[in-house]
Design a protein around this motif. Sequence first.
Motif, PDB file in Angstrom:
ATOM      1  N   UNK A  74      -0.278  10.934  -5.073  1.00 24.84           N
ATOM      2  CA  UNK A  74      -1.182  10.214  -4.177  1.00 24.84           C
ATOM      3  C   UNK A  74      -0.657   8.801  -3.975  1.00 24.84           C
ATOM      4  N   UNK A  75      -0.633   8.310  -2.731  1.00 25.61           N
ATOM      5  CA  UNK A  75      -0.165   6.939  -2.504  1.00 25.61           C
ATOM      6  C   UNK A  75      -1.121   5.940  -3.130  1.00 25.61           C
ATOM      7  N   UNK A  76      -0.645   4.733  -3.462  1.00 23.26           N
ATOM      8  CA  UNK A  76      -1.521   3.731  -4.076  1.00 23.26           C
ATOM      9  C   UNK A  76      -2.648   3.344  -3.130  1.00 23.26           C
ATOM     10  N   UNK A  77      -3.853   3.241  -3.670  1.00 26.53           N
ATOM     11  CA  UNK A  77      -5.009   2.882  -2.842  1.00 26.53           C
ATOM     12  C   UNK A  77      -5.075   1.384  -2.588  1.00 26.53           C
ATOM     13  N   UNK A  78      -4.461   0.612  -3.465  1.00 23.49           N
ATOM     14  CA  UNK A  78      -4.432  -0.844  -3.307  1.00 23.49           C
ATOM     15  C   UNK A  78      -3.116  -1.237  -2.657  1.00 23.49           C
ATOM     16  N   UNK A  79      -3.137  -1.729  -1.397  1.00 18.57           N
ATOM     17  CA  UNK A  79      -1.880  -2.053  -0.707  1.00 18.57           C
ATOM     18  C   UNK A  79      -1.084  -3.163  -1.366  1.00 18.57           C
ATOM     19  N   UNK A  80      -1.706  -3.941  -2.239  1.00 25.35           N
ATOM     20  CA  UNK A  80      -0.993  -5.033  -2.899  1.00 25.35           C
ATOM     21  C   UNK A  80      -0.188  -4.549  -4.105  1.00 25.35           C
ATOM     22  N   UNK A  81      -0.405  -3.290  -4.497  1.00 29.72           N
ATOM     23  CA  UNK A  81       0.291  -2.751  -5.664  1.00 29.72           C
ATOM     24  C   UNK A  81       1.444  -1.865  -5.229  1.00 29.72           C
TER      25      UNK A  81
END
Length: 214
Positions: A94-101
């Motif tokens: 699953x891609x990271x849900x937080x775009x800053x991470x």
Amino acid sequence: KQQYKPLVIVIAGPTAVGKSDVASKICSSPFASDICNGHQNNNNHHLISNNTNRAGHIISADSVQAYRGVDIGANKPTLEEMERTPHHLVNVVDPPTDPSKAASYNAADWLRDATYVIRELSLTDDDLDEIEMENLDADTLLRKHSIDAYLQQTLDGVSAHCRQPILPVVVGGTMMYLNWFVHGRPDAIRPTNEAIERAAAKIDLFREMHCSTG
């Protein structure tokens, strides 16, 4: 008893140059059978009948194809292509849900997963189980469950004792994955937390300077 050493084919190159088409042809029963039988004869392995028709499976070495829902520009195999030739390690993260991470799936994760799939396909033992498959985090265990489910689906639930080895064909353009796979993990020491913090501080400073001048 001599251990069977599997043959693994690696096809590397940039996106959309026909790697998967070539790999699918190699994985077809006539080609895969000839390749496996030749490898077996050259290495004096007599564990498998040369009269058996065998096929191959593709193992994706693409850092974009690994992510679910990331389809634009990924050139992922279609459902028809996956039905014709199984493609492992596609849509397993699953891609990271937080775009800053940053994304959490890295070369070490892929190498562990690819080695595991190759071992399962080629029916070879590996010291991966006891050493690296212990103390896995929740994300890795969830990914392994997804990988195992697809393996069972593509193998029709046939146990390892009742089938022939399958030719693994590693295909992709993520060169860090392929370098680690072919040449092994780099022997560079891991960075310390202090070094990581210093690097992050310099990156933040660069971003601030860039924003202020832009």
